[in-house]
Write a protein that holds these residues in place. Structure first.
Motif, short mmCIF file in Angstrom:
data_model
loop_
_atom_site.label_atom_id
_atom_site.label_comp_id
_atom_site.label_asym_id
_atom_site.label_seq_id
_atom_site.Cartn_x
_atom_site.Cartn_y
_atom_site.Cartn_z
N MET A 1 0.83 -1.21 0.00
CA MET A 1 0.00 0.00 0.00
C MET A 1 0.87 1.26 0.00
SD MET A 1 -3.15 0.85 -0.12
CE MET A 1 -4.22 2.25 0.14
N LEU A 2 1.93 1.24 0.78
CA LEU A 2 2.84 2.39 0.82
C LEU A 2 3.48 2.61 -0.54
CD1 LEU A 2 4.40 4.62 2.25
CD2 LEU A 2 5.99 2.88 3.11
N HIS A 3 3.88 1.52 -1.19
CA HIS A 3 4.49 1.63 -2.51
C HIS A 3 3.50 2.24 -3.52
CE1 HIS A 3 6.43 0.69 -6.27
NE2 HIS A 3 5.44 -0.12 -6.61
N ARG A 4 2.26 1.81 -3.47
CA ARG A 4 1.27 2.36 -4.40
C ARG A 4 1.06 3.84 -4.16
NH1 ARG A 4 -3.53 -2.30 -4.56
NH2 ARG A 4 -2.25 -3.95 -5.48
N PHE A 5 1.01 4.23 -2.90
CA PHE A 5 0.82 5.65 -2.60
C PHE A 5 2.04 6.46 -3.05
CE2 PHE A 5 1.04 9.39 0.20
CZ PHE A 5 -0.19 9.96 -0.09
N ALA A 6 3.25 5.93 -2.84
CA ALA A 6 4.45 6.63 -3.27
C ALA A 6 4.48 6.77 -4.79
CB ALA A 6 5.70 5.87 -2.79
N THR A 7 4.03 5.73 -5.49
CA THR A 7 3.95 5.79 -6.96
C THR A 7 2.94 6.84 -7.39
OG1 THR A 7 4.51 3.43 -7.10
CG2 THR A 7 3.52 4.44 -9.05
N PHE A 8 1.83 6.93 -6.68
CA PHE A 8 0.80 7.94 -6.98
C PHE A 8 1.37 9.34 -6.79
CE2 PHE A 8 -2.74 10.61 -5.33
CZ PHE A 8 -3.48 10.68 -6.50
N VAL A 9 2.13 9.55 -5.72
CA VAL A 9 2.75 10.86 -5.49
C VAL A 9 3.72 11.21 -6.62
CG1 VAL A 9 4.23 12.21 -3.95
CG2 VAL A 9 2.49 10.69 -2.99
N ALA A 10 4.50 10.24 -7.06
CA ALA A 10 5.43 10.48 -8.16
C ALA A 10 4.68 10.84 -9.44
CB ALA A 10 6.31 9.25 -8.38
N ALA A 11 3.56 10.14 -9.70
CA ALA A 11 2.76 10.43 -10.89
C ALA A 11 2.16 11.84 -10.81
CB ALA A 11 1.66 9.39 -11.05
N CYS A 12 1.68 12.22 -9.63
CA CYS A 12 1.14 13.57 -9.44
C CYS A 12 2.23 14.62 -9.63
CB CYS A 12 0.52 13.70 -8.06
SG CYS A 12 -1.01 12.77 -7.84
N THR A 13 3.45 14.30 -9.24
CA THR A 13 4.55 15.23 -9.43
C THR A 13 4.85 15.43 -10.90
OG1 THR A 13 5.50 14.50 -7.32
CG2 THR A 13 6.95 15.73 -8.80
N ALA A 14 4.72 14.37 -11.70
CA ALA A 14 4.90 14.50 -13.15
C ALA A 14 3.84 15.43 -13.74
CB ALA A 14 4.83 13.12 -13.81
N VAL A 15 2.60 15.32 -13.24
CA VAL A 15 1.54 16.23 -13.67
C VAL A 15 1.88 17.67 -13.27
CG1 VAL A 15 -0.90 16.84 -13.39
CG2 VAL A 15 -0.22 14.44 -13.58
N LEU A 16 2.45 17.83 -12.09
CA LEU A 16 2.86 19.16 -11.63
C LEU A 16 3.95 19.74 -12.53
CD1 LEU A 16 2.83 21.46 -9.58
CD2 LEU A 16 4.36 20.10 -8.13
N VAL A 17 4.88 18.91 -12.97
CA VAL A 17 5.91 19.37 -13.90
C VAL A 17 5.27 19.86 -15.19
CG1 VAL A 17 7.87 18.64 -15.32
CG2 VAL A 17 7.73 17.92 -12.93
N LEU A 18 4.27 19.13 -15.68
CA LEU A 18 3.55 19.56 -16.89
C LEU A 18 2.87 20.90 -16.66
CD1 LEU A 18 2.39 19.13 -19.72
CD2 LEU A 18 0.55 17.78 -18.68
N ALA A 19 2.21 21.05 -15.51
CA ALA A 19 1.51 22.30 -15.22
C ALA A 19 2.50 23.47 -15.15
CB ALA A 19 0.75 22.18 -13.90
N GLY A 20 3.65 23.24 -14.52
CA GLY A 20 4.65 24.29 -14.44
C GLY A 20 5.22 24.65 -15.80
#
Length: 324
Positions: A1-20
């Motif tokens: 579960m922790l791994h999945r959440f960490a992967t989700f955070v990394a994916a959201c960070t990629a979206v943040l890079v796109l937004a920036g």
């Protein structure tokens, strides 16, 4: 579960890079001229009816950044409570510190009217934060953890691969910093032709902007060579190791796509979407090169964990002997 959440955070960070990247590509960095408020409103209560033009990109970027910041707090707390590896707990703290510093740098870029050094630092730290989230996702994965214990599956003990892969990741990050400098000094079209520079291999005229732009093009060739060297080594020596073969192949595909996007950025006159995808693809190249490098070092991580476990057992045995 922790791994999945960490992967989700990394994916959201990629979206943040796109937004920036969309903020920079559309020239919307000062569309919201105050910080941390939005035209005097709290960013969370700013009316959606006012999200028009560049405000949409800049305000949207701030909201996504706030969301990623909250997710990072949850991740750091989760790691601190549930993660038995001390260095992993501190890696979570590092992620939290990086996202806080990133938010402050973002605010400074607005308050000081987009100074190139601060904007470039903001872009560079974004990539570091993205790498930290990717590393946490990797370190909490089942494949990584299963390698501990000093077993044969702990990882590939290849000194050459470790050196080449680590150097490749460092070169990719350096190239991203050069690219960020080019973007934030408005040098993206200093050489408006591709693949040649004004019809020549070497520009016939030079300015500061042309120099930065040309350095980015040369850097792309250096990075391509380093990635091909890393991938070729893996394909030849470790073709049975899926944990290396898959990211190595993906890395080659990504860097080819990245070079194509870079050329299209110039030929399209810096189309906002092509330009932004170029930035995101660069971040993915960096993250993938990091995964290859870290997996090449996994056997060393495993050896360190085994040594620490032995030290703890020895210390426990000594205490038991003294008590006896």
């Amino acid at each position: 579960m922790l791994h999945r959440f960490a992967t989700f955070v990394a994916a959201c960070t990629a979206v943040l890079v796109l937004a920036g990247s969309l903020v920079t590509s559309t020239g919307s960095g000062l569309s919201v001229p105050d910080w941390p408020t939005t035209y005097g409103w709290s960013m969370f209560t700013f009316p959606p009816s006012k999200w028009v033009g560049g405000i949409l990109y800049e305000h949207g970027h701030r909201l996504i950044a706030s969301g990623v910041g909250f997710l990072t707090i949850v991740l750091a707390v989760w790691l601190w409570i549930a993660e038995p590896r001390r260095w992993m707990r501190w890696l979570g703290v590092s992620a939290l510190g990086a996202v806080v510093a990133q938010g402050v740098l973002g605010g400074l870029t607005v308050l000081f009217f987009l100074p190139a050094p601060v904007s470039t630092a903001h872009a560079g730290l974004a990539e570091i934060f993205f790498c930290i989230t990717v590393a946490i996702a990797l370190f909490t994965s089942r494949g990584w953890i299963a390698g501990y214990g000093g077993s044969a599956e702990a990882g590939v003990d290849d000194r050459t691969l470790r050196g080449v892969a680590t150097a490749t990741a460092a070169l990719v990050y350096t190239q991203i910093i050069v690219g960020a400098t080019m973007r934030h000094t408005d040098a993206g079209l200093a050489i408006p032709t591709f693949p040649l520079a004004f019809g020549h291999i070497v520009p016939p005229v030079w300015t500061a902007k042309i120099a930065v732009h040309y350095a980015h093009r040369v850097g792309a060739l250096v990075v391509l060579s380093a990635i091909l060297a890393t991938a070729s080594h893996i394909w030849y020596h470790h073709r049975t190791r899926r944990e290396l073969m898959r990211p190595a192949t993906l890395l080659v595909l990504l860097v080819l796509a990245q070079i194509a996007l870079g050329g299209l950025t110039v030929l399209s006159g810096r189309d906002m979407w092509i330009n932004s995808l170029h930035v995101v693809c660069g971040a993915l190249v960096l993250a993938t090169s990091l995964v290859v490098a870290l997996r090449s070092w996994r056997v060393r991580f495993a050896d360190g964990e085994v040594a620490r476990a032995r030290a703890v057992r020895l210390q426990t045995d000594n205490r038991s002997w003294v008590r006896a």
